[in-house]
Design an enzyme around this catalytic site. Structure first.
Site, mmCIF file in Angstrom:
data_model
loop_
_atom_site.group_PDB
_atom_site.id
_atom_site.type_symbol
_atom_site.label_atom_id
_atom_site.label_comp_id
_atom_site.label_asym_id
_atom_site.label_seq_id
_atom_site.Cartn_x
_atom_site.Cartn_y
_atom_site.Cartn_z
ATOM 1 N N GLU A 307 0.811 -1.217 0.000
ATOM 2 C CA GLU A 307 0.000 0.000 0.000
ATOM 3 C C GLU A 307 0.849 1.274 0.000
ATOM 4 O O GLU A 307 0.620 2.198 0.771
ATOM 5 C CB GLU A 307 -0.949 -0.003 1.207
ATOM 6 C CG GLU A 307 -1.885 -1.193 1.201
ATOM 7 C CD GLU A 307 -2.873 -1.185 2.371
ATOM 8 O OE1 GLU A 307 -4.019 -1.592 2.162
ATOM 9 O OE2 GLU A 307 -2.491 -0.765 3.473
ATOM 10 N N ASP A 381 -8.538 -8.659 4.568
ATOM 11 C CA ASP A 381 -8.157 -7.578 5.493
ATOM 12 C C ASP A 381 -9.156 -7.418 6.630
ATOM 13 O O ASP A 381 -9.982 -6.513 6.592
ATOM 14 C CB ASP A 381 -8.027 -6.259 4.720
ATOM 15 C CG ASP A 381 -7.321 -5.201 5.536
ATOM 16 O OD1 ASP A 381 -6.787 -5.533 6.599
ATOM 17 O OD2 ASP A 381 -7.303 -4.041 5.091
ATOM 18 N N GLU A 409 -12.004 -1.667 12.632
ATOM 19 C CA GLU A 409 -11.975 -0.958 11.350
ATOM 20 C C GLU A 409 -13.147 -1.336 10.451
ATOM 21 O O GLU A 409 -13.747 -0.467 9.829
ATOM 22 C CB GLU A 409 -10.646 -1.262 10.635
ATOM 23 C CG GLU A 409 -10.552 -0.646 9.241
ATOM 24 C CD GLU A 409 -9.208 -0.917 8.568
ATOM 25 O OE1 GLU A 409 -8.341 -1.550 9.206
ATOM 26 O OE2 GLU A 409 -9.036 -0.488 7.413
#
Lengths: 721, 721
Positions: A307, A381, A409
């Site tokens: 990323e 993820d 998240e």
């Protein structure tokens, strides 16, 4: 009524004032007054005085913790004593007199360096309790255990407890930035007040260490994996050192994230090529500099070539080259490198779920022995549900570290009540089959499957400056449960829920039983109302707040939800069988075979592995569309049930926490409906089928849900992203 | 010892546990147990029961506050009663029976709508205390006053207190961004949790309102003057409404900052020209929309055409055009516009200190009657010391609002102990001479000098999510003192310090006396070690942390410290006399004349108005250089004295606060030395003179001080700046 009785009555009236000092800042270390007088008498009989043999900050911390707990349980001081009935002895084995050390000799063989022994014994007619261990840290752990026995109202009159952690490196990962924002943090600012360190040592730092030590966490990575190399400068090392000194007596090592390009950013070297001699020397010097200040520094955590982060690939070098170069730098100091396997490339058209495996498995056996490859629980993820990551079991010659995410998240931020130990347990219990049946992920992680020397587990922290640390009062349970599973990955999450509830709120059965049930069910609820039947990664962009199954405009294909659900008129789901991406082939055979057909795939993973028509017939005889819709609806109903359960708990909970949780559950309910409505509105375009009768019509049309924007949702990435 | 005495002794031992519940979260509302038994008996005799006449959330809040305080002072419940001795009656005047209302009729003429009367009276042989007012809010203020009398251990057996606020709009300005960072905030995140509003109402919101109401603050601007127009959208208005509902019972109105370009950013209009009909309508509609949700909405605060913010000048319109357009929009709802005079242009070569006056004074009398022009206390920007802003007194036909900064942007952040009410008092007491002697700034602000109808005062808040609200435990004193001076700008800051210390820590004389002295001296200390003798704006760039007298590289000349001190071989200081920028001419004559010569200028303002040679002879016969150096040194020594005083206070303060303040004072001392060393090293290049013997040589050379960088110092502006 005589005067004495009257005054005792008055006294009784005053006490509620004392015990109402319970606040959620104290986490599971509330140490509520023991109200049951029989129990109190029995405890006071068992522990009348304390004797600590030896001298260290860790033993001092043990004594202080016991004093605090004793005072709080019984409203009386725990006195130092030298002998007599009811003596509690704290000492590591080297400090014990021969008669005592002999008495525990056989037990010693059953604990490791962090384990402990708690034993009742009779000496010269006096009953004593001995807490001992091979190290002072073991004694501290034993101390917290004895306190916990009292928090749980267990009998302590005849103790014989032997316990050791099963995993070596039990680490929190803080995604905390140097400007005190926290990536994916929903509990306020970073607790590290870098600006005022090293000069201001906040009491929170000690309380953080106490809380972690109480559950056996022995490491903390202070900084974000999306790293800033300034943390490695002299100015910051001095600050890190100050934290390390607070944590050391509690057995907690500090770690830092190493930005791979740090040598360049320092201005010292014009490359970060891991095979370059100057670069190697730079890291060696840097390690020496850090260890000179922090002799027990843990080592580095690295996110490289992921990323946008720099890494060895920038120089046509491999992850092995990068990790081993850093490993060499810290090896002389017994440091480790935790090298993350969370990589996927925008240039690789391969299924993202396959890329980390493809990249890392060929390196098996090539990493230095002080490198742990840190692997997320699933291949995408931190979704509400993912099958275990296929790397687990596939690198028998490499120490693999589990990375769980405690911060929510993708699970409703700090406003949804989701008891994550249930999720962690599911992954740990999954069978990789790599060495035949019962080759569970837990056995990969604790090293027992392949006789690993170095073992570890990491949890991405949900901690911030919120007055209760985690924002949601129940967020504390996931921190607690992570620590418990890090100590023993075979624990039952229901037992964890139960003990956390008792320690944090009350031992009343009428509270503990229904709330244990609520906690355990809460994880499945979030799966149902967000990503049922194996759906994944269908949240909104960037902040990851709320549903976004329609998102298809992001530059990298694998960042778009449409990449994952692949809904169209034909059906829905990601075909990861041989007819699709064949990610399934990364699993060992019993799984690969079983999951190759939708009929034999567990429904919870159905759309993870298969693209199926809307009218595909499910086990219950209904269509896929029908079950998708009713599962969303069940998720909403589960939250309604949580609301109802909580409403019955008012009498067991202080007003502040009761109200806060009530309000948060209403937010969760509102958002569960939002997920259901938005996702079903979107998918219905393709299924072109009616909603089952039991599922209410969405309140708004799809355009409404698509139009919602939340530019200031919390926890967004630093702007460089 | 008989049994009763024994039990009483036991009881006494338990109580410390109760009163140690004191935490700095409770601010000055600690309500410590009254230990003195005579005093306690006298209070319990005066207040035995409570009777509240009337029914409103404000009266309910009054009753609750009294109950909380009573319980905490005396460990006993305040019972509701209907009559009898020791009755405390709370009611606004309309609810009082005739005999009682008649008894206070003469006093009523001496209070305004927010004032209160507290009176002891005897009715049918029973002693009562009456708290009454023209409004329920007045009753709440009176309630807090009665509680305060007890916190201060004053006699309440014969009360006759009449008090009213002297300024109407007593407002906190929060420079809080929607992402929860706080510009110039040093106490953590913004307390406004926008993401979870309106659904999660935190107890902090109520406690914030209680604290403010206790000192009479009646308004709060929730958002940063560097505004984001999203706050004006429906999504956010709903959130603002939720806060307004919490604050309303406490008499606190909410205000928002209006970004001048909001009509364009909304997408509705393609201009923000204040004379454009569509723009006018847009703001009217927006005001109607807000008031429909929040009927007591206060109005808008605007930073326009200042430091990059949009404003009417973008369309060749004036500040009057802009302010009046907004004023018209809120006028039908009794709203106000607070229009900031903090403007200076990078295109204007004129002395920055003159620009706001030049721009605004010609507009005197042209603003609508619901516009307040909000003027910072000095003409530059919240420096440790500035002469009063020349606009005060120069716009007799315009309501002028004072803007103080409570957050310590230029005064050491939240790590320096600086009691700001001393600074506020200095400005308020300064004489403008515009209507002859005794035309003080306070009289401008409270409207008495020019018979103003609308009056106001604002303080830029130092509040955040820090567990003690303000970061530094003593930062609370500046919040408290701002409120007190907003209520009565003629108060003595020493009295404020004393009462704050008593309410926050203890009434012990041995604590209060030396600490009052410390607080009062703390402001002069920071002036001495940062900007002595009239120096100003010599801090480092952007974050404003630490000294930066050498800074000369910023794009706008007036952002550079060298612009302000003008040090060279010839001397130091900004000539603002007729031979220089002639900013002095903006002051009324007695000042303009007196300050025109350095000999008659107060030394505290010397270098603000004059550029003088290094060997200029000061009043004490020494050179300017000598006094500059010794004053820096005195500042350091003042902090050393503060450290010593504090060290003697250990027995009066809880351990947590004692330790924290000790550590912070060490930071302050370190930074005071840093300021002294860096500034003297820099200026010595030009003076080319030796340091006086009493001043130690700097530890490092100038290059070292120039090299220091703090990229993550807190409170930095949003990145658009």
């Amino acid at each position: 009524m005589n005067q004495i009785k009257f005054i005792l009555l008055v006294l009784a009236c005053y006490f509620p004032l004392v015990s109402s000092a319970q606040t959620d800042y104290n986490l599971w270390l509330q140490y509520d007054k023991i109200e049951d007088s029989d129990l109190k008498q029995s405890y006071l009989k068992s522990v009348k005085g304390i004797k600590v043999l030896g001298n260290s900050k860790t033993l001092e911390a043990s004594r202080e913790e016991l004093s605090k707990a004793y005072n709080s349980f019984f409203n009386q001081e725990l006195e130092t004593a030298d002998s007599g009935d009811g003596l509690l002895i704290l000492a590591n084995i080297d400090q014990l007199p021969a008669n005592l050390s002999n008495s525990v000799k056989p037990d010693l063989e059953n604990i490791n360096s962090e384990g402990y022994i708690i034993k009742s014994a009779t000496q010269d007619g006096n009953k004593t309790i001995l807490i001992t261990a091979k190290t002072d840290i073991g004694v501290l752990y034993g101390t917290f255990r004895l306190i916990k026995e009292m928090q749980l109202h267990n009998d302590i009159s005849n103790l014989a407890i032997i316990d050791s952690p099963k995993i070596q490196k039990r680490v929190l990962n803080h995604w905390d930035n140097l400007d005190r924002t926290v990536e994916r943090g929903y509990a306020g600012f970073s607790i590290w007040d870098w600006h005022l360190l090293p000069d201001l040592i906040k009491p929170e730092y000690t309380d953080y260490a106490r809380a972690n030590a109480s559950i056996g966490i022995n490491g903390t990575v202070l900084t974000n994996v999306n790293a800033n190399s300034l943390i490695l400068t002299e100015q910051y090392i001095e600050k890190v050192k100050a934290l390390a000194e607070v944590f050391r007596p509690y057995g907690i090592q500090v770690y830092l994230t190493a930005r791979f390009s740090a040598p360049m950013e320092s201005g010292d070297v014009d490359t970060a090529d891991p095979l370059n001699a100057q670069v190697k020397q730079w890291w060696k010097d840097k390690a020496d500099e850090i260890y000179a200040e922090i002799p027990d520094f843990g080592g580095f955590l690295v996110k490289a070539n992921s990323e946008g982060q720099p890494g060895p690939n920038n120089y046509d070098r491999t992850h092995v080259d990068g990790a081993n170069m850093l490993a060499e730098a810290v090896a002389p100091h017994d440091g480790i490198v935790m090298w993350r396997a969370f990589v996927y490339s925008e240039h690789d058209p391969e299924d993202r779920a396959k890329q980390a495996y493809s990249e890392f498995v060929p390196f098996d056996g090539q990493f230095k022995k002080n490198v742990l490859v840190q692997v997320k629980n699933g291949a995408i993820d931190f979704q509400p549900r993912e099958p275990f990551h296929p790397i687990f079991g596939a690198m028998p010659n490499t120490p693999l570290m589990m990375e769980f995410q405690i911060t929510q998240e993708y699970l409703g931020f700090a406003s949804h009540l989701v008891f994550l130990p249930k999720l962690f347990e599911e992954t740990l219990d999954e069978d990789t089959y790599v060495n035949g049946e019962n080759s569970t992920v837990a056995k990969v992680i604790d090293g027992s499957l392949s006789n690993k020397k170095l073992t570890g587990i990491a949890g991405v922290a949900n901690i911030g400056t919120a007055k209760n640390w985690t924002g949601h009062p129940f967020g504390q349970s996931s921190w607690y449960g992570f620590g418990r599973l890090a100590w023993d990955p075979y624990l039952d999450s229901e037992r964890i829920a139960e003990e956390w509830l008792k320690m944090t709120f009350t031992n009343e059965e009428e509270f503990v039983d229904p709330m244990t049930d609520l906690l355990i069910k809460s994880r499945e609820a979030v799966v149902k109302y967000m990503t049922p039947l194996g759906l994944h990664h269908i949240m909104n962009t960037n902040h990851h707040y709320g549903p976004g199954p329609w998102v298809s405009n992001l530059s990298r294909p694998e960042w778009n939800p449409v990449y994952y659900h692949k809904a169209d008129e034909e059906g829905i789901g990601f075909d990861r069988t041989i007819s699709g991406s064949d990610a399934l082939a990364q699993y060992a055979d019993p799984i690969a075979q079983q999951y190759s057909s939708p009929e034999t795939t567990p429904e919870k993973y159905l759309l993870w592995f298969h693209h199926l028509p809307w009218d595909y017939q499910m086990d219950n005889g209904e269509t896929l569309w029908h079950n998708l819709a009713t599962t969303y609806q069940e998720g909403v109903e589960d939250v309604e049930e949580m609301v109802e359960t909580w409403n019955n708990m008012e009498e067991y909970v202080d007003e502040e926490r009761f109200k806060k949780v009530s309000m948060l559950l209403q937010i969760q309910l509102k958002e569960a409906k939002w997920w259901r409505n938005a996702c079903l509105s979107y998918f219905q375009q393709f299924s072109d089928m009616e909603l089952p009768e039991s599922v209410p019509q969405p309140e708004h049309d799809l355009e409404y849900y698509k139009s919602l924007e939340f530019p200031f949702a919390p926890g967004i990435r630093p702007s460089w992203e």
